[in-house]
Design an enzyme around this catalytic site. Structure first.
Site, short mmCIF file in Angstrom:
data_model
loop_
_atom_site.label_atom_id
_atom_site.label_comp_id
_atom_site.label_asym_id
_atom_site.label_seq_id
_atom_site.Cartn_x
_atom_site.Cartn_y
_atom_site.Cartn_z
N CYS A 117 -42.57 -21.75 86.55
CA CYS A 117 -42.45 -20.19 85.90
C CYS A 117 -43.53 -19.34 85.46
O CYS A 117 -43.75 -18.58 85.65
CB CYS A 117 -41.41 -19.78 85.07
N HIS A 259 -41.30 -13.25 81.32
CA HIS A 259 -40.46 -14.44 82.22
C HIS A 259 -39.04 -13.31 82.08
O HIS A 259 -38.47 -14.07 80.99
CB HIS A 259 -40.83 -15.48 82.33
N ASN A 289 -33.21 -15.07 87.79
CA ASN A 289 -34.49 -16.28 86.95
C ASN A 289 -35.33 -16.61 88.78
O ASN A 289 -34.58 -17.38 89.39
CB ASN A 289 -34.50 -17.79 86.48
O1 UT7 Z 1 -37.42 -20.24 83.61
C1 UT7 Z 1 -37.43 -21.75 83.37
C2 UT7 Z 1 -37.39 -21.23 81.72
N1 UT7 Z 1 -35.68 -21.22 81.82
C3 UT7 Z 1 -35.59 -21.67 81.00
O2 UT7 Z 1 -35.77 -21.07 79.77
C4 UT7 Z 1 -33.44 -21.40 80.19
C5 UT7 Z 1 -33.18 -22.15 79.11
N2 UT7 Z 1 -31.36 -22.44 79.06
C6 UT7 Z 1 -30.58 -21.48 79.22
O3 UT7 Z 1 -31.03 -19.99 79.60
C7 UT7 Z 1 -29.62 -21.10 78.47
O4 UT7 Z 1 -29.83 -22.92 78.93
C8 UT7 Z 1 -28.54 -21.59 80.09
C9 UT7 Z 1 -28.23 -20.39 80.84
C10 UT7 Z 1 -28.60 -22.09 81.43
C11 UT7 Z 1 -27.02 -22.25 79.48
O5 UT7 Z 1 -26.67 -21.16 78.11
P1 UT7 Z 1 -26.26 -21.92 77.17
O6 UT7 Z 1 -26.06 -21.21 76.21
O7 UT7 Z 1 -26.72 -23.04 76.51
O8 UT7 Z 1 -24.45 -23.00 77.46
P2 UT7 Z 1 -24.40 -24.91 77.15
O9 UT7 Z 1 -25.67 -25.63 78.16
O10 UT7 Z 1 -24.62 -25.10 75.74
O11 UT7 Z 1 -23.35 -25.14 77.63
C12 UT7 Z 1 -22.07 -24.74 77.06
C13 UT7 Z 1 -20.92 -24.68 77.74
C14 UT7 Z 1 -20.57 -26.09 78.23
O12 UT7 Z 1 -19.15 -26.30 78.21
P3 UT7 Z 1 -19.47 -26.95 76.50
O13 UT7 Z 1 -19.64 -28.42 76.95
O14 UT7 Z 1 -19.46 -26.58 75.22
O15 UT7 Z 1 -16.69 -27.46 77.04
C15 UT7 Z 1 -20.40 -26.08 79.73
O16 UT7 Z 1 -21.00 -27.00 80.64
O17 UT7 Z 1 -20.87 -23.37 78.92
C16 UT7 Z 1 -20.15 -24.39 79.80
N3 UT7 Z 1 -21.30 -24.17 81.29
C17 UT7 Z 1 -20.59 -23.28 82.04
N4 UT7 Z 1 -19.78 -23.00 81.77
C18 UT7 Z 1 -19.14 -21.81 83.20
C19 UT7 Z 1 -22.50 -24.69 81.95
N5 UT7 Z 1 -22.58 -23.78 82.97
C20 UT7 Z 1 -21.36 -23.09 83.15
C21 UT7 Z 1 -21.53 -22.04 83.58
N6 UT7 Z 1 -19.68 -21.42 83.67
N7 UT7 Z 1 -21.76 -21.16 85.15
#
Ligand code: UT7
Length: 332
Positions: A117, A259, A289
């Site tokens: 990125c 980004h 993204n």
């Molecule tokens: O471009 C390169 C650099 N990339 C980044 O900087 C991305 C950085 N990370 C992020 O943007 C975020 O971490 C994400 C958007 C990828 C994820 O958001 P989050 O708030 O960190 O969610 P999480 O991974 O902690 O997941 C929270 C919950 C989980 O369920 P439980 O374990 O709490 O029951 C996931 O399984 O959300 C669940 N989950 C979803 N639910 C519905 C994960 N993906 C989804 C989804 N729809 N698409």
């Protein structure tokens, strides 16, 4: 020659995205997710994706042609083409040579640059170094990604995030170095974090069809929460370092162009820098993204919307898999 007096500037910018749009509601039908979750957690509402038969080179060429037209530079005047991408059409040849052929840049060298990125910022700074030594050079810097082709559409943790697109900039010697051009940059990496964001399959460690590797490893995988933490910390550090060492404060910035990985990361950064919303470019809602394409897409739209005018102080900042990170402070 006084290299320090020569500044490079973006002379023209172009962009192109595939017309096919995939909305959050479309994704609701494909994986266990919801528009509400995606909007709240990421700020994304839709993304553009390639259709069968299309390639990202088609869009990189289109974006390059527009950038050339805006810069009033002919393809023959281009000395170098740098394509930032992790999803070229092929491993061999590079995406950059396809663009070279597509625009008929008969006097240009061409290579791809892989920095995830942060790739557009890395490429811009590489171009800047060439121009300091060869002030008459014109360089096409392109960020282009076909992330949909490396997306596991059954993996909800990644498929809701990514999109395809291409942005291109013609970079050359600033016509007025006091008022326009790149002032300073920040490039960094932390390879120890590589397992947090990967696409293992298809490289030379695990060649295509290698049965030692599970099928899902032939797609992009990310440990989002861990990446999020480092991304927020590093992007803030880069912005503050660049401003401080050039005697600027956040209020001096006309536009912050981060980004577009997650609206929450952008909002965190905005609050840390104490910037009002109108000083931060956001278009993640429309494109998701797009990795190396994200910064040029944002710059293009900012200029089109009249939020970026010649001479404005702009801060670019990016973070991506590797990790790689980078920033650039410039007058547009
Ligand atoms: O471009 C390169 C650099 N990339 C980044 O900087 C991305 C950085 N990370 C992020 O943007 C975020 O971490 C994400 C958007 C990828 C994820 O958001 P989050 O708030 O960190 O969610 P999480 O991974 O902690 O997941 C929270 C919950 C989980 O369920 P439980 O374990 O709490 O029951 C996931 O399984 O959300 C669940 N989950 C979803 N639910 C519905 C994960 N993906 C989804 C989804 N729809 N698409």
């Amino acid at each position: 020659m006084n290299f320090n007096k020569i500044k490079s500037a973006v002379l023209g910018i172009g962009m192109a995205v595939p017309p096919k749009v995939l909305t959050n509601f479309d994704l609701e039908k494909m994986v266990d997710t919801s528009d509400e979750w995606i909007t709240e957690r990421t700020g994304i509402k839709e993304r553009h994706v390639l259709e069968d038969g299309e390639n990202i080179s088609d869009y990189a060429i289109k974006a390059a042609k527009e950038a050339l037209e805006k810069a009033e530079v002919s393809p023959e005047e281009i000395n170098l083409i740098i394509c930032a991408t992790v999803t070229p059409d092929y491993i061999i040849p590079s995406l950059a040579v396809l663009v070279q052929d597509g625009i008929k840049a008969s006097n240009a060298g061409a290579f791809d640059l892989s920095a995830t990125c942060s790739g557009f910022i890395y490429s811009l700074i590489v171009a800047d170094q060439f121009i300091k030594i060869n002030p008459d050079w014109k360089i096409l810097v392109i960020g282009a990604e076909a992330l949909s082709r490396k997306t596991n559409w059954q993996d909800r943790t990644i498929c809701v995030l990514l999109g395809d697109g291409a942005g291109a900039a013609v970079v050359g010697k600033s016509p007025d170095p006091e008022k326009r051009g790149i002032i300073d940059f920040y490039l960094g990496a932390d390879g120890s974090c590589w397992p947090l964001l990967t696409l293992k399959g298809g490289g030379s460690c695990f060649p295509p069809f290698d049965e030692r590797l599970p099928k899902e490893e032939f797609y992009i995988k990310m440990k989002g929460r861990e990446v999020f933490k480092v991304a927020t910390r590093m992007m803030e550090k880069i912005c503050l370092d660049l401003l401080e060492r050039n005697n600027f404060s956040p209020e001096d910035i006309k536009l912050l162009v981060p980004h577009q990985a997650n609206l929450r990361i952008i909002e965190y950064l905005r609050e840390k820098l104490g910037l009002p919303k109108e000083k931060v470019m956001v278009n993640i809602n429309k494109y998701g993204n797009t990795s190396a394409a994200s910064i040029p897409l944002a710059l293009y739209e900012a200029e089109k919307e009249g939020r970026l005018k010649k001479g404005d102080l702009v801060l670019l900042v990016a973070f991506g898999g590797g990790f790689t990170y980078g920033g650039a402070l410039l007058r547009w």
